[in-house]
Design a protein around this motif. Structure first.
Motif, short mmCIF file in Angstrom:
data_model
loop_
_atom_site.label_atom_id
_atom_site.label_comp_id
_atom_site.label_asym_id
_atom_site.label_seq_id
_atom_site.Cartn_x
_atom_site.Cartn_y
_atom_site.Cartn_z
N GLY A 267 0.79 -1.22 0.00
CA GLY A 267 0.00 0.00 0.00
C GLY A 267 0.82 1.27 0.00
N GLN A 268 2.08 1.22 -0.41
CA GLN A 268 2.96 2.39 -0.40
C GLN A 268 3.21 2.85 -1.83
N ARG A 269 2.72 4.05 -2.15
CA ARG A 269 2.92 4.62 -3.47
C ARG A 269 4.00 5.69 -3.40
N SER A 270 4.55 5.98 -4.54
CA SER A 270 5.58 7.02 -4.64
C SER A 270 5.44 7.70 -5.99
N GLU A 271 6.16 8.81 -6.17
CA GLU A 271 6.14 9.51 -7.44
C GLU A 271 7.00 8.74 -8.45
N VAL A 272 6.38 8.45 -9.59
CA VAL A 272 7.06 7.68 -10.63
C VAL A 272 7.01 8.47 -11.93
N ASP A 273 8.17 8.66 -12.56
CA ASP A 273 8.24 9.33 -13.86
C ASP A 273 8.09 8.28 -14.94
N LEU A 274 6.97 8.32 -15.66
CA LEU A 274 6.70 7.31 -16.67
C LEU A 274 7.72 7.35 -17.80
N VAL A 275 8.25 8.52 -18.12
CA VAL A 275 9.24 8.62 -19.20
C VAL A 275 10.50 7.86 -18.82
N VAL A 276 10.94 8.04 -17.57
CA VAL A 276 12.15 7.32 -17.11
C VAL A 276 11.89 5.82 -17.09
N VAL A 277 10.73 5.40 -16.62
CA VAL A 277 10.40 3.97 -16.58
C VAL A 277 10.39 3.41 -18.00
N ALA A 278 9.81 4.16 -18.95
CA ALA A 278 9.76 3.68 -20.34
C ALA A 278 11.15 3.53 -20.92
N MET A 279 12.03 4.47 -20.65
CA MET A 279 13.40 4.37 -21.17
C MET A 279 14.11 3.15 -20.60
N ASN A 280 13.92 2.87 -19.32
CA ASN A 280 14.54 1.69 -18.71
C ASN A 280 14.00 0.41 -19.32
N VAL A 281 12.69 0.35 -19.56
CA VAL A 281 12.10 -0.85 -20.17
C VAL A 281 12.62 -1.04 -21.59
N ILE A 282 12.74 0.05 -22.34
CA ILE A 282 13.26 -0.05 -23.72
C ILE A 282 14.70 -0.54 -23.71
N ASP A 283 15.51 -0.03 -22.78
CA ASP A 283 16.90 -0.52 -22.68
C ASP A 283 16.92 -2.01 -22.34
N TYR B 292 3.25 2.58 -8.34
CA TYR B 292 4.27 1.57 -8.02
C TYR B 292 5.16 1.41 -9.25
N GLU B 293 6.41 1.69 -9.09
CA GLU B 293 7.32 1.68 -10.24
C GLU B 293 7.42 0.29 -10.86
N ALA B 294 7.52 -0.76 -10.04
CA ALA B 294 7.65 -2.10 -10.60
C ALA B 294 6.41 -2.49 -11.39
N ALA B 295 5.22 -2.12 -10.89
CA ALA B 295 3.99 -2.45 -11.60
C ALA B 295 3.89 -1.69 -12.92
N LEU B 296 4.25 -0.41 -12.92
CA LEU B 296 4.22 0.38 -14.16
C LEU B 296 5.24 -0.13 -15.17
N ALA B 297 6.41 -0.56 -14.69
CA ALA B 297 7.40 -1.14 -15.60
C ALA B 297 6.88 -2.44 -16.21
N ALA B 298 6.21 -3.26 -15.38
CA ALA B 298 5.63 -4.50 -15.90
C ALA B 298 4.54 -4.19 -16.93
N LEU B 299 3.76 -3.15 -16.67
CA LEU B 299 2.71 -2.77 -17.61
C LEU B 299 3.30 -2.40 -18.96
N LEU B 300 4.31 -1.54 -18.98
CA LEU B 300 4.93 -1.10 -20.24
C LEU B 300 5.64 -2.27 -20.94
N ARG B 301 6.36 -3.07 -20.16
CA ARG B 301 7.10 -4.18 -20.75
C ARG B 301 6.16 -5.17 -21.45
N ASN B 302 5.07 -5.50 -20.80
CA ASN B 302 4.15 -6.48 -21.39
C ASN B 302 3.36 -5.90 -22.55
#
Length: 475
Positions: A312-328, A355-365
Motif C-alpha cells: 500500500g505504499q505509493r511514490s512519485e514515478v516518472d513514466l518517461v524514465v520507466v519507459a526508457m529503462n524498459v526499452i533498454d 508503483y514503479e515495478a507495476a508500471l514497468a511490468a505494464l509497459l514491458r508487457n
C-alpha cells in the motif's frame, strides 16, 4: 430504482408506525371529546333549567305570573353592544330561556328567544330548532307540581365553535407533531447509526495487507459481533492472499536456478560437436526452456505487483524514465526480432503516484505483446506518452492483425492467447497489464488504429502531476 438506505428505511418505518398509532388515536380522541362535550353542554342546559325552576319555586313565581300585562322579556345585548360595553364577546346572545305556564302561555323569556315557536306537546327532553337563521339546541323541563314549563336554549354555532377549537387543537397537534417527530426520529436514527459510519470509515482507511484488527470505541452490543466476524474474515483473507503470494514467488524463484543451470548446460552441449539430429533436439529443448523461463518471469511479475498492492505504499514515478529503462531492457529482443520500434520522445516529465515495478511490468508487457502480433517482416510498434486533461495517457500501436471487437473483452483473462500470436508467451501479458492498471485506477481500452490495421492499446492513468506544460491530446 436504488434500494432505500438503512437510515431512510428506519426513518420511514418509525414515521409509519407513528402515523399508524397517533392518527387513529387522534381521531378516536376527537370523537370521544366531541361526544363528551355535547353531553356536557346538554347537561349544562338541563342544569340551568332546573336551577331556574328552583328559583321560581322559592319566591319568583308571583313576580313572573302577569298574564294581563304579557310576559316579562329579559333584554339581550347584541354582539356589537357586547364588544362595546364588555370589550370582548360574552356569547350572551347565544343562550336564552323561556318560562311558560301549563297552558303554554309565555310568562318570562329572553329577548333572543321571544319568538321561538312552542312545541305541539310539552314534554321534558331535548329538541333541535331552526330559528332566525340559527340552529338551536333546546331543553324542555315540565314541572307539573308548580305548573311551570321551562325551556333552555343554546345556539348550535356556539357548539360548533367549541368543536372547531377541538378539531384545530387536535389537528395542529398532528400536523406539527408528526413532522417534528419525523425530524427527531431521523436525528435519532442518524445518531444511532453512527457506529456503522465509524465502521465504514475504519474499513475505508484500512491499509491493504494490514493485519491490525478493526477497533471501534464504545461499539454497541449488536455491532460488536459484526466487528469480530469482520476481523476474523479479514484475517483469513489476508492469510489466504499471503499464502498465494508466497506460493507464486517461491515457485517462480525456486524454478529460476534449475532453469538457468539447464540452459547453461544446453549452451555448452550445443557448442561442442554433436550429431545433426541431436542438435535439432537440443534447439527444441532450448526453445522450450526459454518459453518456460519467460512464464516464470511473468509469474514473478504478478507476485511483485500483488506484493506492492499489499504494502500500500505509493511514490512519485516518472513514466518517461520507466519507459526508457524498459526499452533498454528489451533492446536485445527488439534487435533480434527486427521490429521497427518507435518511442515518441518528450522533453517533459510525466509523473504519477504509483508503483514503479507495476508500471514497468505494464509497459514491458504492452510492448512485448505488440511484438508478438506484428508481422515478422516490416513489423512496427510505436509507444507514446502524453498528458491529457491532467491524466497520463499511454498508447502502444502495432500493425498486426488486430483483435476483433467482440473478442477484446476476453483477452485480459489469464492464459488467453490469440491465434495470431507468434510469440512464446502463455497468455499472461495482458493479465499483468490489467492488474497493474487496476492498482493505479487506470482505464484500458483496445481500439482500432488510425490506419485501420493493427491494434491501439490506450491506458489512462488519472491525476498525473503537472510538473511541466501539458502535452497535446491524443483524441
Amino acid at each position: 430504482m436504488n434500494p432505500l438506505s438503512l437510515r431512510g428505511r428506519l426513518r420511514w418505518m418509525i414515521l409509519a408506525v407513528l402515523v399508524a398509532v397517533l392518527l387513529p388515536l387522534g381521531l378516536y380522541s376527537y370523537q370521544r371529546t366531541l361526544t363528551e362535550t355535547r353531553e356536557l353542554l346538554d347537561g349544562r342546559l338541563a342544569q340551568s333549567a332546573r336551577t331556574l325552576d328552583v328559583l321560581i319555586q322559592n319566591g319568583g313565581a308571583a313576580a313572573i305570573r302577569r298574564p294581563e300585562q304579557g310576559p316579562l322579556v329579559v333584554p339581550i345585548l347584541s354582539l356589537k353592544a357586547e364588544e362595546q360595553l364588555m370589550h370582548g364577546r360574552t356569547h350572551e346572545s347565544e343562550v336564552g330561556y323561556q318560562v311558560l305556564d301549563r297552558h303554554g302561555r309565555m310568562q318570562l323569556t329572553t329577548a333572543n328567544l321571544a319568538q321561538l315557536p312552542l312545541p305541539h306537546t310539552l314534554i321534558s327532553g331535548f329538541e333541535d330548532y331552526h330559528y332566525e337563521s340559527y340552529g338551536w339546541r333546546v331543553f324542555t323541563l315540565v314541572d307539573e307540581v308548580n305548573d311551570v314549563v321551562i325551556r333552555m336554549g343554546e345556539r348550535d354555532d356556539s357548539r360548533r365553535d367549541i368543536t372547531h377549537a377541538l378539531s384545530v387543537d387536535l389537528g395542529l397537534t398532528q400536523l406539527i407533531g408528526l413532522p417534528l417527530l419525523a425530524l427527531l426520529a431521523g436525528w435519532a436514527v442518524a445518531r444511532g447509526l453512527r457506529p456503522l459510519e465509524r465502521l465504514t470509515q475504519a474499513l475505508a482507511s484500512r491499509a491493504p495487507g494490514s493485519r491490525q484488527p478493526i477497533q471501534l470505541e464504545r461499539a454497541p452490543q449488536e455491532l460488536q459481533p459484526v466487528v469480530d466476524a469482520l476481523n476474523a474474515q479479514l484475517e483469513r483473507l489476508e492469510d489466504a492472499l499471503e499464502r498465494e503470494r508466497r506460493f507464486s514467488a517461491d515457485v517462480a524463484h525456486e524454478l529460476r536456478t534449475p532453469l538457468a543451470s539447464t540452459m547453461i548446460h544446453l549452451d555448452t552441449a550445443m557448442a561442442g560437436e554433436i550429431q545433426p539430429g541431436t542438435k535439432h533436439t537440443l534447439v527444441n529443448a532450448q526453445s522450450g526452456l526459454a518459453r518456460l523461463a519467460r512464464r516464470i518471469e511473468q509469474l514473478l511479475a504478478l507476485a511483485r505487483i500483488e506484493a506492492r498492492a499489499a504494502e500500500g505504499q505509493r511514490s512519485e514515478v516518472d513514466l518517461v524514465v520507466v519507459a526508457m529503462n524498459v526499452i533498454d531492457e528489451l533492446a536485445p529482443l527488439l534487435g533480434e526480432s527486427g521490429v521497427d520500434f518507435a518511442f515518441l520522445e518528450h522533453e517533459e516529465r510525466l509523473v504519477v503516484q504509483g508503483y514503479e515495478a507495476a508500471l514497468a511490468a505494464l509497459l514491458r508487457n504492452l510492448i512485448e505483446n505488440a511484438m508478438h502480433h506484428v508481422p515478422q517482416q516490416h513489423g512496427q510498434v510505436q509507444l507514446s506518452m502524453e498528458r491529457y486533461g491532467g491524466d497520463a495517457v499511454i498508447e502502444v500501436i502495432d500493425n498486426g492483425p488486430g483483435i476483433p471487437a467482440e473478442r477484446r473483452s476476453s483477452v485480459f483473462a489469464r492464459f488467453h492467447r490469440e491465434a495470431s500470436s507468434s510469440g512464446d508467451g502463455y497468455g499472461l501479458g495482458l493479465s499483468i497489464v490489467q492488474r497493474a492498471a487496476q492498482l493505479h485506477g487506470a482505464n484500458i481500452e483496445l481500439l482500432d488504429t488510425p490506419s485501420g490495421r493493427g491494434l491501439r492499446v490506450k491506458v489512462v492513468i488519472p491525476q498525473a502531476h503537472p510538473l511541466s506544460p501539458a502535452g497535446r491530446g491524443l483524441g
